[in-house]
Motif scaffolding. Structure first.
Motif, mmCIF file in Angstrom:
data_model
loop_
_atom_site.group_PDB
_atom_site.id
_atom_site.type_symbol
_atom_site.label_atom_id
_atom_site.label_comp_id
_atom_site.label_asym_id
_atom_site.label_seq_id
_atom_site.Cartn_x
_atom_site.Cartn_y
_atom_site.Cartn_z
ATOM 1 N N PHE A 17 1.090 -1.084 0.021
ATOM 2 C CA PHE A 17 0.170 -0.527 -0.465
ATOM 3 C C PHE A 17 0.775 1.340 0.367
ATOM 4 O O PHE A 17 0.729 2.240 -0.078
ATOM 5 C CB PHE A 17 -0.776 0.008 0.897
ATOM 6 N N ILE A 41 -6.800 1.253 -0.719
ATOM 7 C CA ILE A 41 -7.034 0.580 -0.075
ATOM 8 C C ILE A 41 -7.942 0.675 0.910
ATOM 9 O O ILE A 41 -9.016 1.292 0.546
ATOM 10 C CB ILE A 41 -5.703 1.298 0.225
ATOM 11 N N GLY A 42 -8.393 -0.758 1.401
ATOM 12 C CA GLY A 42 -9.751 -0.679 2.398
ATOM 13 C C GLY A 42 -9.839 0.132 3.265
ATOM 14 O O GLY A 42 -10.218 0.411 4.763
ATOM 15 N N ASP A 43 -9.640 1.202 2.999
ATOM 16 C CA ASP A 43 -9.749 3.022 4.562
ATOM 17 C C ASP A 43 -10.830 3.465 3.960
ATOM 18 O O ASP A 43 -11.194 4.303 3.071
ATOM 19 C CB ASP A 43 -8.318 3.614 4.496
ATOM 20 N N LYS A 109 -3.665 -4.957 12.136
ATOM 21 C CA LYS A 109 -2.813 -5.666 11.072
ATOM 22 C C LYS A 109 -1.576 -5.758 12.437
ATOM 23 O O LYS A 109 -1.089 -6.870 11.728
ATOM 24 C CB LYS A 109 -2.468 -3.988 10.640
ATOM 25 N N TYR A 132 -3.883 -10.241 2.263
ATOM 26 C CA TYR A 132 -2.876 -9.633 3.230
ATOM 27 C C TYR A 132 -1.673 -9.653 3.389
ATOM 28 O O TYR A 132 -1.685 -10.954 3.959
ATOM 29 C CB TYR A 132 -4.077 -9.794 4.579
ATOM 30 N N ASN A 186 -9.642 -11.220 2.534
ATOM 31 C CA ASN A 186 -9.053 -9.363 2.161
ATOM 32 C C ASN A 186 -7.687 -10.348 0.941
ATOM 33 O O ASN A 186 -7.007 -11.062 2.313
ATOM 34 C CB ASN A 186 -8.404 -8.526 3.211
ATOM 35 N N TYR A 217 -13.656 -8.430 8.740
ATOM 36 C CA TYR A 217 -14.705 -7.792 7.704
ATOM 37 C C TYR A 217 -15.861 -8.814 8.430
ATOM 38 O O TYR A 217 -16.739 -8.547 7.584
ATOM 39 C CB TYR A 217 -13.838 -8.565 6.876
ATOM 40 N N LYS A 248 -12.945 -1.388 10.362
ATOM 41 C CA LYS A 248 -13.942 -1.397 9.264
ATOM 42 C C LYS A 248 -15.132 -1.373 9.505
ATOM 43 O O LYS A 248 -17.009 -1.736 8.850
ATOM 44 C CB LYS A 248 -13.634 -2.596 8.342
ATOM 45 N N TYR A 346 -14.696 -6.108 -0.698
ATOM 46 C CA TYR A 346 -13.863 -5.989 -1.672
ATOM 47 C C TYR A 346 -14.553 -7.016 -3.232
ATOM 48 O O TYR A 346 -15.632 -7.838 -2.646
ATOM 49 C CB TYR A 346 -12.565 -6.654 -1.044
ATOM 50 N N ARG A 385 -8.135 -5.912 -6.930
ATOM 51 C CA ARG A 385 -9.646 -5.387 -6.348
ATOM 52 C C ARG A 385 -9.805 -4.156 -6.307
ATOM 53 O O ARG A 385 -8.902 -3.005 -6.064
ATOM 54 C CB ARG A 385 -8.236 -5.731 -5.138
#
Ligand code: MLT
Length: 407
Positions: A17, A41-43, A109, A132, A186, A217, A248, A346, A385
């Motif tokens: 990322f 990015i999954g932000d 993370k 991931y 992910n 998720y 999330k 996603y 993605r």
């Protein structure tokens, strides 16, 4: 002479990322007038639930008066949050998890990255592909792999998640000790059924293995027959650690709060083959290396479980799922194969070409940022993605531009 940890030299040049952010930054610099829409990015993009910000403010005010000020909190998290977690996330779904099995932290993370240090150097590690990147990179840093050759690290057992197996890997042929899993997945957005997850739990029990289950998720699961937690599966408490996050599910990516579940029954083996509980070891690690999440943040997280907080957090997730529906239907209309987007933010799309090439094309022609599948592993080559974390208006705009770019 001070020597560096040579294993770091085996890593790919930069974290996926960070690499994408750099590329997008360079593109923006040379195209200053181009409006970029980020579906990479999954932000999250939407504000915290109001119940959370109210609790947050109130707790900050408490910190402003000597009489209610708090210094160091318990490393494992305040009881008020641990109790709210078990009541709402586990006991309400029939999973018998106790408050002292919850370790509150600043992110899944960090926890999924740090957990590996509890296990031996020669542990046989199974990691899905694509996945991931944190699971793999942290094991590389720790020296559990050989060099990177032909798109893969030597010494890792890769679990291929492909179209053929519906993006749910089957059991490994060789015996493994530590298994990373992530569902809803992910990057693919695929989900696992209770029956499929049961086969993994049974495997772990039969092979004295341990499952590291990333459920960051779970809030996106709409299909009630799917498991939100691995502890909904019989026997899982002995063989699984689960990672959860408020990032999330309630918009906490910038606020930082997550938790890890380490059941007391969960064990690994010592050098003499004796069973050792993992809970006291993770507790020891947590107390030594971590000083807890700030009090106002934990109060904000607790508010996710208030009546108003539940409704507001659900609204957030529903909004992102509406974006995911739109992305999925537009991609389908364009004739591309994809998975995900129904119980996940996603959408994993077969790009029919090199994934970085597709990334560059989308950025250049549509001003849309995606994530190239190759960044998640060898099986991700040929895929991209798209993330549903943006406003509905931006997603609509992005999909119109993508349609034009692919026409
Ligand atoms: C992703 O885009 O895969 C995630 O946002 C990364 C993360 O949660 O750290």
């Amino acid at each position: 002479m001070i020597k560096i940890n040579e294993h770091y030299l085996k890593l790919q040049a930069s974290y996926l990322f960070s690499n994408i952010a750099k590329k997008v930054g360079e593109f923006q610099k040379s195209n200053p007038d181009k409006e970029i829409i980020r579906l990479g990015i999954g932000d999250v993009t939407r504000a915290l639930p109001q119940a959370c910000t109210e609790a947050f403010h109130k707790a900050v005010d408490e910190m402003a008066a000597d009489s209610s000020f708090r210094g160091y909190g318990p490393e494992q998290g305040y009881d008020f949050l641990r109790e709210a977690i078990v009541k709402n996330d586990f006991q309400s779904r029939g999973a018998d998890i106790a408050a002292d099995e919850i370790f509150v932290s600043d992110g899944a993370k960090c926890d999924t990255g740090n957990i590996q240090e509890l296990f031996t150097q020669d542990a046989r590690i199974a990691i899905p592909d694509p996945v991931y990147p944190v699971y793999l990179d942290t094991n590389v840093m720790a020296g559990r792999t050989g060099n990177f050759e032909d798109g893969r690290y030597k010494g890792i057992v890769y679990l291929d998640a492909t179209k053929e197996n519906n993006y749910v890997p089957g059991l490994p042929e060789e015996k493994v000790d530590l298994i990373y899993m992530c569902f809803p997945n992910n990057p693919t957005g695929s989900t696992i059924t209770k029956a499929e997850l049961q086969t993994w739990v049974d495997y772990a029990r039969e092979n004295q293995a341990l499952i590291l289950f990333d459920a960051a998720y779970e809030a996106f699961i709409r299909d009630e027959s799917l498991p939100k937690s691995i502890y909904e599966i019989e026997g899982a408490k002995e063989v699984a650690i689960e990672f959860r996050s408020f990032s999330k599910s309630a918009g906490f990516t910038g606020t930082r709060c997550a938790y890890t579940v380490v059941p007391k029954e969960c064990t690994a083996y010592d050098a003499r083959g004796g069973k050792q509980a993992i809970h006291p070891l993770w507790n020891r690690r947590h107390c030594t290396k971590f000083n807890g999440v700030s009090y106002p943040v934990q109060r904000a997280a607790e508010a996710v479980y208030s009546e108003a907080g539940k409704t507001q957090a659900k609204e957030l997730v529903t909004g992102y799922l509406k974006n995911a529906d739109l992305i999925a239907s537009e991609i389908k209309n364009l004739g591309y194969d994809f998975v995900g987007g129904d119980n996940s933010p996603y959408i994993w799309i077969e790009a029919k070409r090199d994934s970085w090439e597709f990334f560059d094309m989308l950025l250049d022609k549509a001003g849309v940022v995606c994530t190239p599948g190759a960044g998640f592993g060898k099986c991700g080559e040929g895929y991209i993605r798209l993330s549903a974390f943006n406003s509905y208006a931006n997603v609509e705009k992005a999909m119109a531009r993508i349609k034009k770019a692919l026409a």
